[in-house]
Design a protein around this motif. Sequence first.
Motif, PDB file in Angstrom:
ATOM      1  N   LEU A  56      55.010  13.355  51.154  1.00  0.00           N
ATOM      2  CA  LEU A  56      55.774  14.183  52.094  1.00  0.00           C
ATOM      3  C   LEU A  56      57.262  13.864  52.026  1.00  0.00           C
ATOM      4  CD1 LEU A  56      53.412  14.283  55.177  1.00  0.00           C
ATOM      5  CD2 LEU A  56      53.927  16.125  53.587  1.00  0.00           C
ATOM      6  N   ARG A  57      57.611  12.610  51.836  1.00  0.00           N
ATOM      7  CA  ARG A  57      59.028  12.258  51.694  1.00  0.00           C
ATOM      8  C   ARG A  57      59.612  12.872  50.429  1.00  0.00           C
ATOM      9  NH1 ARG A  57      57.739   6.300  53.183  1.00  0.00           N
ATOM     10  NH2 ARG A  57      57.794   6.420  55.444  1.00  0.00           N
ATOM     11  N   ARG A  58      58.837  12.845  49.335  1.00  0.00           N
ATOM     12  CA  ARG A  58      59.319  13.452  48.091  1.00  0.00           C
ATOM     13  C   ARG A  58      59.543  14.950  48.257  1.00  0.00           C
ATOM     14  NH1 ARG A  58      55.457  10.634  43.555  1.00  0.00           N
ATOM     15  NH2 ARG A  58      56.293   8.524  43.788  1.00  0.00           N
ATOM     16  N   VAL A  59      58.621  15.621  48.910  1.00  0.00           N
ATOM     17  CA  VAL A  59      58.751  17.058  49.141  1.00  0.00           C
ATOM     18  C   VAL A  59      59.980  17.342  49.989  1.00  0.00           C
ATOM     19  CG1 VAL A  59      57.676  19.019  50.332  1.00  0.00           C
ATOM     20  CG2 VAL A  59      56.324  17.581  48.819  1.00  0.00           C
ATOM     21  N   ASP A  60      60.215  16.534  51.008  1.00  0.00           N
ATOM     22  CA  ASP A  60      61.363  16.722  51.886  1.00  0.00           C
ATOM     23  C   ASP A  60      62.674  16.552  51.116  1.00  0.00           C
ATOM     24  OD1 ASP A  60      62.642  17.184  54.334  1.00  0.00           O
ATOM     25  OD2 ASP A  60      62.881  15.024  54.664  1.00  0.00           O
ATOM     26  N   VAL A  61      62.748  15.546  50.264  1.00  0.00           N
ATOM     27  CA  VAL A  61      63.967  15.315  49.479  1.00  0.00           C
ATOM     28  C   VAL A  61      64.193  16.465  48.509  1.00  0.00           C
ATOM     29  CG1 VAL A  61      64.963  13.826  47.703  1.00  0.00           C
ATOM     30  CG2 VAL A  61      63.943  12.818  49.735  1.00  0.00           C
ATOM     31  N   ARG A  62      63.126  16.910  47.832  1.00  0.00           N
ATOM     32  CA  ARG A  62      63.268  18.018  46.880  1.00  0.00           C
ATOM     33  C   ARG A  62      63.707  19.298  47.582  1.00  0.00           C
ATOM     34  NH1 ARG A  62      57.759  16.819  43.542  1.00  0.00           N
ATOM     35  NH2 ARG A  62      58.517  14.978  42.444  1.00  0.00           N
ATOM     36  N   ALA A  63      63.166  19.560  48.758  1.00  0.00           N
ATOM     37  CA  ALA A  63      63.548  20.766  49.497  1.00  0.00           C
ATOM     38  C   ALA A  63      65.012  20.687  49.920  1.00  0.00           C
ATOM     39  CB  ALA A  63      62.658  20.937  50.722  1.00  0.00           C
ATOM     40  N   ARG A  64      65.458  19.516  50.334  1.00  0.00           N
ATOM     41  CA  ARG A  64      66.851  19.363  50.732  1.00  0.00           C
ATOM     42  C   ARG A  64      67.785  19.555  49.527  1.00  0.00           C
ATOM     43  NH1 ARG A  64      68.239  13.982  51.664  1.00  0.00           N
ATOM     44  NH2 ARG A  64      66.238  13.794  52.712  1.00  0.00           N
ATOM     45  N   ARG A  66      67.158  21.364  46.818  1.00  0.00           N
ATOM     46  CA  ARG A  66      67.154  22.791  46.470  1.00  0.00           C
ATOM     47  C   ARG A  66      68.034  23.590  47.426  1.00  0.00           C
ATOM     48  NH1 ARG A  66      60.843  22.976  45.641  1.00  0.00           N
ATOM     49  NH2 ARG A  66      60.731  22.154  43.537  1.00  0.00           N
ATOM     50  N   ALA A  67      67.994  23.247  48.702  1.00  0.00           N
ATOM     51  CA  ALA A  67      68.823  23.951  49.677  1.00  0.00           C
ATOM     52  C   ALA A  67      70.301  23.687  49.414  1.00  0.00           C
ATOM     53  CB  ALA A  67      68.449  23.516  51.095  1.00  0.00           C
ATOM     54  N   GLU A  68      70.641  22.454  49.059  1.00  0.00           N
ATOM     55  CA  GLU A  68      72.038  22.140  48.753  1.00  0.00           C
ATOM     56  C   GLU A  68      72.503  22.865  47.490  1.00  0.00           C
ATOM     57  OE1 GLU A  68      72.165  17.914  48.510  1.00  0.00           O
ATOM     58  OE2 GLU A  68      71.991  17.632  50.681  1.00  0.00           O
ATOM     59  N   GLU A  69      71.628  22.930  46.477  1.00  0.00           N
ATOM     60  CA  GLU A  69      71.982  23.656  45.249  1.00  0.00           C
ATOM     61  C   GLU A  69      72.159  25.144  45.528  1.00  0.00           C
ATOM     62  OE1 GLU A  69      68.909  22.786  42.473  1.00  0.00           O
ATOM     63  OE2 GLU A  69      69.612  20.747  42.104  1.00  0.00           O
ATOM     64  N   ALA A  71      73.033  26.521  48.375  1.00  0.00           N
ATOM     65  CA  ALA A  71      74.267  26.701  49.143  1.00  0.00           C
ATOM     66  C   ALA A  71      75.488  26.587  48.241  1.00  0.00           C
ATOM     67  CB  ALA A  71      74.343  25.666  50.267  1.00  0.00           C
ATOM     68  N   ALA A  72      75.444  25.654  47.299  1.00  0.00           N
ATOM     69  CA  ALA A  72      76.561  25.504  46.366  1.00  0.00           C
ATOM     70  C   ALA A  72      76.673  26.735  45.460  1.00  0.00           C
ATOM     71  CB  ALA A  72      76.388  24.242  45.536  1.00  0.00           C
ATOM     72  N   ALA A  73      75.532  27.269  45.039  1.00  0.00           N
ATOM     73  CA  ALA A  73      75.553  28.461  44.189  1.00  0.00           C
ATOM     74  C   ALA A  73      76.084  29.666  44.966  1.00  0.00           C
ATOM     75  CB  ALA A  73      74.153  28.756  43.661  1.00  0.00           C
ATOM     76  N   ARG A  74      75.694  29.804  46.225  1.00  0.00           N
ATOM     77  CA  ARG A  74      76.219  30.903  47.043  1.00  0.00           C
ATOM     78  C   ARG A  74      77.710  30.747  47.268  1.00  0.00           C
ATOM     79  NH1 ARG A  74      71.305  30.278  50.102  1.00  0.00           N
ATOM     80  NH2 ARG A  74      72.437  28.829  51.436  1.00  0.00           N
ATOM     81  N   ALA A  75      78.148  29.509  47.489  1.00  0.00           N
ATOM     82  CA  ALA A  75      79.574  29.282  47.700  1.00  0.00           C
ATOM     83  C   ALA A  75      80.350  29.591  46.427  1.00  0.00           C
ATOM     84  CB  ALA A  75      79.822  27.842  48.144  1.00  0.00           C
ATOM     85  N   ALA A  76      79.814  29.200  45.277  1.00  0.00           N
ATOM     86  CA  ALA A  76      80.488  29.474  44.009  1.00  0.00           C
ATOM     87  C   ALA A  76      80.500  30.974  43.730  1.00  0.00           C
ATOM     88  CB  ALA A  76      79.793  28.729  42.879  1.00  0.00           C
ATOM     89  N   ALA A  77      79.399  31.658  44.021  1.00  0.00           N
ATOM     90  CA  ALA A  77      79.339  33.108  43.804  1.00  0.00           C
ATOM     91  C   ALA A  77      80.293  33.813  44.770  1.00  0.00           C
ATOM     92  CB  ALA A  77      77.920  33.613  44.003  1.00  0.00           C
ATOM     93  N   GLY A  78      80.385  33.329  45.986  1.00  0.00           N
ATOM     94  CA  GLY A  78      81.310  33.920  46.950  1.00  0.00           C
ATOM     95  C   GLY A  78      82.757  33.694  46.539  1.00  0.00           C
ATOM     96  N   ALA A  79      83.067  32.523  45.994  1.00  0.00           N
ATOM     97  CA  ALA A  79      84.426  32.228  45.553  1.00  0.00           C
ATOM     98  C   ALA A  79      84.770  33.074  44.324  1.00  0.00           C
ATOM     99  CB  ALA A  79      84.569  30.744  45.238  1.00  0.00           C
TER     100      ALA A  79
END
Length: 91
Positions: A56-64, A66-69, A71-79
Amino acid sequence: MTPATSAAALALLPAATEGPDLQDPYVVSPGMAGFLVFLVLALACWLLYRSLLTQLRRVDVRARLRAEEAAAARAAAGADASAGDGQEESR
């Protein structure tokens, strides 16, 4: 309590407090084998619980991550989109 009922209760009391007849073949106890089986089952449950927590800890870290990636991709696409719009307006 009447004297008759108290005498009846006292007559039944020793029969109720007697221990089990050890010579009776139908009186059994789990003994050492039962204790060891219970101990092994408890240890197996504890190990499974620890493994579940790790997964469960591994799944939580992977999900976090993916969410950060994302968000970064959306920010880069928005920029990129806003930079592209600014260049088209200046032409």
